[in-house]
Enzyme design. Structure first.
Site, PDB file in Angstrom:
ATOM      1  NE  ARG A   1      16.964 114.806  59.291  1.00 48.71           N
ATOM      2  CZ  ARG A   1      15.473 114.302  59.884  1.00 48.71           C
ATOM      3  NH1 ARG A   1      15.663 114.056  60.752  1.00 48.71           N
ATOM      4  NH2 ARG A   1      14.776 114.461  59.419  1.00 48.71           N
TER       5      ARG A   1
ATOM      6  CG  ASP B   1      10.791 118.295  51.518  1.00 49.74           C
ATOM      7  OD1 ASP B   1      10.214 118.027  50.424  1.00 49.74           O
ATOM      8  OD2 ASP B   1      11.307 119.044  51.632  1.00 49.74           O
TER       9      ASP B   1
ATOM     10  CB  SER C   1      13.499 117.391  49.134  1.00 48.17           C
ATOM     11  OG  SER C   1      13.079 116.359  50.993  1.00 48.17           O
TER      12      SER C   1
END
Length: 900
Positions: A522, A640, A586
């Site tokens: 994203r 994350d 992450s």
């Protein structure tokens, strides 16, 4: 003339459909906890939860009490693939002094008969399971228990009503045990109707209804557990013994009962009771015919008005007479012979009229029986949510078997009333005897299966003591990761993030965020406003990462990321602006500063070459330089988990822990700088990314790893790594379930012992299916549909087992995750030096958010293992996107403060 006289006994299809609707309403009433006490149709749970599946085997005894004879049976069930069985029986009379005597006399007589039978068959020295067919209404709370509600069928034994008949039988058998060396284990109490269904169910798997039409009448069927309020639990099905003979005892059928029905009822042993049975069963039909003939004779319509003694004598006309008179092929000869024997001396017209009376009476019986059966079939079809249903009804009883027209009439009317059901009627051979043995055989099989399933799942049930050990080991590993001399060898790496503060509400500006951590990537634009109108606005675009890029080269991966960023900047019209950027990455990274992150090792299916040991921020900068279209200020590389903590910290300043429970599993928390030996300085706090997924890679939790965990680990992309994560995260739970299902199928406990091609496929059982299957709102029918989508053809019993396996695996994951988190909150409490800690944990991840029970079990476990900590769990709103922007904003704020 007869038709006019007996007009009220003839029932149209509209009337029968109305009876069907009334019976359906009574069934619902009988199943409801609040309405059952006033229901006439008692809908008694039988605790028979499973039909025969063909794998039953062994020797079983059965005794059958309920008719004019007592029967003892030996049933051999062969596991030869042909579903064959062998039945040997002996019949004993039921003397009136026994059927009208007291409890001790009755059960001693039963025990004596059984002993005689066992001696005859040379079975005295064997320990055999026994099924007890007891054909009277009983309230059961388990399979091997039944409290008699009321005697029927001319039985009137004192001291039995409201007592458990199985206990009485066991006591009587116990008297004989020592002196005659017999050992009998009463495993099941069965109604003859249930026995009929089970006998037919052994020959035809579609059989899920049992029907008796003889001296008494009754029906049973397999009902969904979720509809049975009287029994705890809503998984699977259970056979319900309707006891439909009492339908109408509340006046529901008064408009259909004739003067003859009322007269018959008043002269019976139980006036006002079993009114439906009195309109249907063979015990009463002969008497009904007698009452009609008597009145017709008195009115001069028959026998020249001469009333004989036979017509005045109760019980003189029996069902056998009615059946014989309806043998149309033999003309009127049977009728004439029977009437002459009864000293009635009929004319030919009398014979025709009497035959017609018999036909109308027996036809009404078949019609009423068909209406109630149609109600049961409709309920079954609606339970299964089918437009059309194929099913089998197992039938027993003298009226059905011996009456020349009854069966044909019943079938015809049922098919007319329920055209959406394709019904096969299967005649039971010794249903009540063999059926009791089959129930016992099924109970025997289920008990053996249950113990094997329990043994398979036992290693997943972690005691509180074991969870305390896990918590303590996690605490030890956390300390190893923080200390300079042990950090290099520590499995829980305790990586410093260089995030040294949480939001204070003064952050503002426009920030870009990148989020790489799964199969999607994203790019976000985040606008943060401070002051009274504090808010966060986000705009984002999702891009897929193809497998060939996930597992290609590092250069290809970062070129793809930069291509996605370019598309987004173009899309938002901000290509010229040099915005501060937070990069949520992450994967385990060793950071030397907030904008430097060296990849320790790939997880979650990524395998891009040339990245491990490299600084991912440098790789991103180089890819931006290669493209030469735009420039960005990369302020922070973020995990994350840290992003999750920061997002919640923006809403709640007490949030100092971030937890991810999704595809992966990880925790971060704010640690005192003085405890972080691998970073210079003792003042303030820094967020530590624990990377706890690798907990246990040194073998410290091998004692709780099962053979299924080891199989999942060996088949993964990184064998031997991330062992704790493989027991707690969404990416692996479905695979653990699949391995267990394969093992249970190999043991013959699931899917009829057949491992389908789809079950052999790694990854078929995604974690989202666990969440769906474990949902409390999901009926087993829907669970079966999910399994069918996966190519797994399951029975109702299979679905229950699959749901149980999913529950055990996900509960263990939540408990282990809770044990790890308890170690963190306890450490925080000790750091602060307080007796009681109040703290908030920011949480993200699909497993926590979407699984129906994970979050609750996790919270309960933390409470049990860290009782001095009051932990609030706060769901994160987009930690990896909004969180990355907030970290960038906080870093910018702290950088500006530092410069000032």
């Amino acid at each position: 003339q007869v038709d006019r006289y007996l007009y009220h006994l003839r029932l149209s299809d509209d009337v029968l459909l109305d009876v069907m609707a009334r019976f359906q309403a009574e069934m619902v009433k009988g199943l409801g906890r609040d309405t059952n006490p006033t229901a006439t149709v008692k809908m008694l749970p039988s605790f028979v939860r499973s039909l025969p599946d063909g794998s039953e085997k062994g020797d079983f005894l059965a005794v059958d009490l309920g008719g004019s004879q007592f029967r003892a049976h030996q049933v051999k069930v062969f596991d030869d693939g042909k579903q064959s069985s062998q039945l040997e029986s002996k019949f004993y009379p039921m003397p009136k002094e026994v059927t009208q005597g007291n409890s001790t006399e009755l059960f001693d007589y039963v025990a004596d008969c059984l002993l005689d039978f066992m001696e005859t068959k040379n079975l005295k020295h064997k320990k055999l399971p026994l099924g007890f067919t007891f054909s009277f209404p009983c309230k059961q709370t388990k399979l091997e228990e039944g409290v008699l509600l009321a005697w029927t069928k001319h039985f009137k034994v004192r001291g039995v009503q409201d007592t458990d008949v199985v206990t009485s039988l066991r006591k009587a058998l116990q008297k004989h045990k020592a002196s005659f060396d017999i050992d009998v284990d009463v495993l099941a109490l069965v109604n003859d109707t249930v026995g009929t269904m089970m006998t037919c169910g052994y020959d035809d798997r579609r059989c899920e209804v049992g029907l008796i039409i003889g001296t008494g009448t009754n029906a049973c069927y397999m009902e969904e557990m979720r509809h049975i309020d009287l029994v705890e639990g809503d998984e699977g099905r259970m056979c319900i013994n309707t006891e439909w003979g009492a339908f109408g005892d509340d006046g529901a059928l008064d408009d259909l009962r004739t003067e003859f029905d009322r007269e018959l009822d008043l002269g019976s042993l139980n006036p006002g009771k079993q009114l439906f049975e009195k309109m249907i069963s063979s015990l009463y039909l002969g008497e009904l015919v007698r009452l009609i003939l008597l009145k017709m004779t008195k009115e001069g319509l028959l026998f020249n008005g001469k009333v004989s003694t036979a017509l005045l004598t109760k019980g003189k006309i029996e069902m056998k007479h009615v059946s014989a008179m309806e043998k149309y092929k033999e003309g009127l000869s049977n009728t004439k012979e029977i009437l002459t024997e009864l000293s009635l001396f009929p004319s030919e017209e009398d014979c025709v009229a009497v035959q017609h009376v018999c036909t109308i009476v027996s036809f009404r019986s078949a019609n009423l029986c068909a209406a109630a059966l149609a109600a049961i079939l409709t309920r079954l079809r609606e339970n299964k949510k089918l437009l059309r249903m194929r099913t089998t009804v197992g039938i027993d009883g003298g009226l059905y078997k011996t009456h020349p027209q009854y069966a044909k009439r019943l079938h015809k009317v049922v098919r007319r009333l329920v055209p959406t059901c394709d019904v096969r009627f299967l005649l039971s051979v010794s249903g009540s005897g063999k059926g009791a043995a089959m129930v016992t055989a099924v109970a025997h099989r289920l008990a053996a299966q249950r113990s094997r399933i329990d043994a398979t799942l036992a290693p997943f049930l972690l005691s509180l003591g074991t969870l305390r050990e896990v918590r303590n080991k996690m605490r030890t590993e956390l300390e190893y990761g923080l200390k300079r001399e042990t950090q290099a060898k520590a499995t829980v790496k305790m990586l410093p993030t260089y995030v040294c503060g949480t939001p204070d509400g003064t952050e503002k500006g426009k920030f870009l965020a990148l989020d790489l951590g799964g199969t999607n990537f994203r790019v976000l634009l985040v606008k943060i406003k401070s002051g009274r109108r504090r808010s966060v606005q986000m705009y984002n675009k999702i891009f897929a990462i193809p497998l060939e890029i996930m597992q290609g080269t590092g250069e290809e991966l970062f070129d793809h990321i930069v291509q996605c960023i370019a598309d987004f900047l173009e899309y938002m019209g901000i290509k010229g602006a040099r915005l501060p950027l937070g990069f949520t990455f992450s994967f385990p990274c060793r950071q030397a500063s907030i904008d430097k992150g060296t990849l320790v090792g790939w997880t979650k299916g990524f395998k891009a070459t040339g990245c491990e040991g490299e600084d991912v921020v440098d790789m991103l900068r180089e890819a931006i330089r290669r493209r030469n279209e735009f420039d960005l200020d990369i302020v922070a590389v973020v995990n994350d988990t840290v992003g999750t903590m920061m997002t919640c910290g923006y809403e709640d300043p007490n949030c100092e822990i971030g937890l991810i429970a999704g595809t992966g599993s990880n925790v971060c928390y704010m640690e005192d700088m003085k405890n972080i030996e691998i970073v210079e300085g003792n003042e303030g706090k820094m967020c530590i990314n624990t990377e706890w997924g690798a907990f246990g890679d040194n073998g410290c939790i091998d004692n709780i790893r099962t053979k299924y965990d080891k199989e999942v680990d060996e088949g993964s992309l990184n064998p031997g790594k991330q062992r704790y994560e493989k027991m707690t995260s969404g990416m692996y739970l479905g695979e653990i379930v699949r391995q267990i299902l394969i093992d249970l199928t190999k043991q013959g406990l699931l899917f009829r012992g057949r491992i389908s091609e789809s079950l052999r496929k790694r990854g078929i059982f995604e974690t989202k299916f666990l969440s769906q299957i474990e949902s409390d709102r999901l009926a087993l029918l829907q669970v079966r549909r999910i399994l069918q989508q996966l190519g797994l053809d399951s029975t109702c019993e299979d679905s229950i087992i699959v749901k149980e396996v999913c529950g055990v695996v996900s509960k263990r994951a939540a408990r282990l995750c809770g044990a790890g988190l308890a170690a963190i909150v306890e450490k925080k409490r000790e750091n602060r030096g307080v007796e009681r800690l109040q703290i908030t944990v920011g949480v993200d991840g699909t497993l926590y958010k979407l699984h129906p029970h994970f979050s609750r079990v996790l919270r309960e476990t933390v409470k049990e293992l860290a009782p001095q900590c009051d932990v609030t769990f706060m769901l994160s709103e987009d930690g990896s996107g909004k969180g990355a922007a907030l970290i960038t904003a906080v870093a910018k704020r702290l950088h500006n403060v530092g410069q000032k």
